[in-house]
Design an enzyme around this catalytic site. Structure first.
Site: not given
Ligand code: ARG
Length: 457
Positions: A154, A275, A281, A288
């Site tokens: 979970h 970024s 970043k 992704e």
């Protein structure tokens, strides 16, 4: 020149051509098409259907075309599809003999054969790439033998485990994919050539000969099925989809574990992106993108299943729609598998964070309950006692590892001094010695077994 223009008085409309032609995408099949035609012409010759002279001209012509295409001397353009293109080109080069190539053959069995040859190659390539990926996972599993991390259910911390266990879990998935590919490969390797348009042919052809020459296991046993069956393509797309599902799950874990909030993995700079506005970043674009491409590959599977669901026997032009999705799925999946194999080797571990996380948040609570149960307390009672311990720790804002043996004894007389050692994360992980469990010892066994199974492919 159209292969079928004899019956028509007027030439095809420009819009019909643009809509109908498949050459812009089925040129991907050119090697398979030439291979198929070489085998077909040799069979025609060996069965006495065409003469030696014609056969020599045809095979030399086809080989020359293949050479010119691979060297970039011949552009694939200006025909309805790859089959027309190659036949037209052959006839342009060798004259009348070229017109004999299509004896005892239809484009229906030709395209089905080409597509299967292509699919057989695709299975081989994908299997090779999957093997490399499992190899990378084994490298990480080995590195992970000495590391402890929390396992989750979970997406909440559950129990400490040896970090190698995580990578082995994915290796198991991709091993199953390899097995699936090997099984599908057998069903692709059935040759439709000689099925003709739909009903076979009256020429004395030898279908076993062409099947064997082309590397198939056998010829198909029903010509209607032979020309219209695209199960192999759907199956390949399913295999690709499941590989993407496995990759996508792995990507999700990598994205999470490399996020600041988890801080277990670090993706190297070469495999991260930045970024344009936020200077701090470091983004996980590779995982992704793989996760994102999964939808596209599933889409190709759904597309083909939907295309084939309503078509009457045998060949219908709908089946021309079988190719683009498969070509794209092949390209995407092969890329994703290769990139993941590389990415994994560029992930390093933040040992301290992993170790700390494995002990924290009551990850070792099951082990406390098991401790009591092993002393003879029913597990359900032990569970309840441990629940109380956890609640009291939460109230005091401490962890199980902050507790002394005396603290434990206040909850049950069955606790001994050894409980302090037992709740250390590394000991909890090491104790999970059950077959297939998360102890370093079991993980070593798992690695050995994965290697053995991998070597079979
Ligand atoms: N381009 C066609 C396809 O991909 C080749 C087969 C054409 N057959 C036909 N009967 N028109 O399906």
């Amino acid at each position: 020149m159209k292969l079928w223009e004899g019956r028509f008085e007027k030439p095809a409309a420009k819009s019909l051509e643009e809509f109908n032609d498949s050459l812009p995408f089925d040129k991907e099949l050119w090697q398979a098409d030439i291979k198929g035609s070489l085998a077909h012409s040799q069979m025609l010759y060996e069965c006495g259907i065409i003469g030696e002279n014609d056969f020599t001209l045809i095979s030399n012509g086809l080989n020359a075309i293949a050479g010119d295409i691979s060297e970039g001397k011949l552009q694939i353009e200006g025909a309805e599809d790859i089959h027309s293109f190659i036949e037209n080109e052959l006839t342009k080069r060798i004259g009348e003999a070229g017109k004999k190539l299509h004896t005892a053959r239809s484009r229906n069995d030709q395209v089905a054969t080409d597509f299967r040859i292509y699919a057989m190659w695709a299975h081989k390539t994908l299997a090779e790439k999957l093997k490399t990926l499992v190899g990378s996972l084994l490298v990480k599993a080995n590195e992970g033998i000495k590391l402890i991390m929390p396992g989750y259910t979970h997406l909440r911390k559950a129990q400490p485990m040896c970090a190698g266990h995580f990578f082995n879990a994915y290796a198991e998935m991709f091993l199953r994919d390899l097995e699936r590919i090997a099984q599908s490969e057998k069903r692709v390797a059935v040759c439709p050539l000689g099925s003709g348009a739909l009903a076979g042919t009256s020429y004395p052809i030898n279908r076993f000969m062409t099947a064997e020459k082309l590397g198939f296991l056998k010829p198909c046993e029903n010509s209607l099925d032979g020309v219209s069956d695209r199960d192999f393509a759907a199956e390949y797309l399913f295999d690709c989809s499941l590989i993407m599902a496995h990759l996508s799950r792995l990507c999700e874990d990598i994205i999470l574990y490399s996020a600041e909030e988890f801080g277990y993995f670090e993706i190297s700079d070469e495999y991260s992106t930045g970024s344009s506005i936020m200077p701090q970043k470091k983004n996980p674009d590779i995982p992704e993108l793989i996760r994102g491409k999964t939808g596209r590959v599933y889409g190709h599977l759904m597309g083909l299943l939907t295309t084939i669901k309503g078509i009457p026997l045998a060949y219908n032009k709908d089946l021309q729609e079988d190719k683009e999705g498969l070509f794209d799925a092949k390209k995407q999946v092969e890329n994703c598998v290769s990139v993941m194999a590389e990415l994994l080797l560029n992930i390093s571990f933040k040992r301290q964070n992993m170790f700390k996380a494995a002990g924290g948040d009551f990850c070792c609570a099951t082990d406390v309950a098991d401790y009591l149960a092993k002393k003879g307390i029913p597990f359900r009672t032990a569970h309840a006692v441990t629940g109380k311990i956890v609640r009291s720790c939460i109230e005091k804002n401490i962890t199980l590892q902050d507790m002394t043996a005396e603290d434990f004894k206040k909850f049950s007389e069955f606790f001994g001094d050894d409980i302090v050692e037992k709740v250390k994360a590394e000991n909890c992980a090491a104790a999970r010695l059950s077959y297939g469990g998360a102890s370093p010892k079991s993980v070593r066994e798992n690695i050995k077994s994965i290697k053995k199974r991998l070597n079979k492919f």
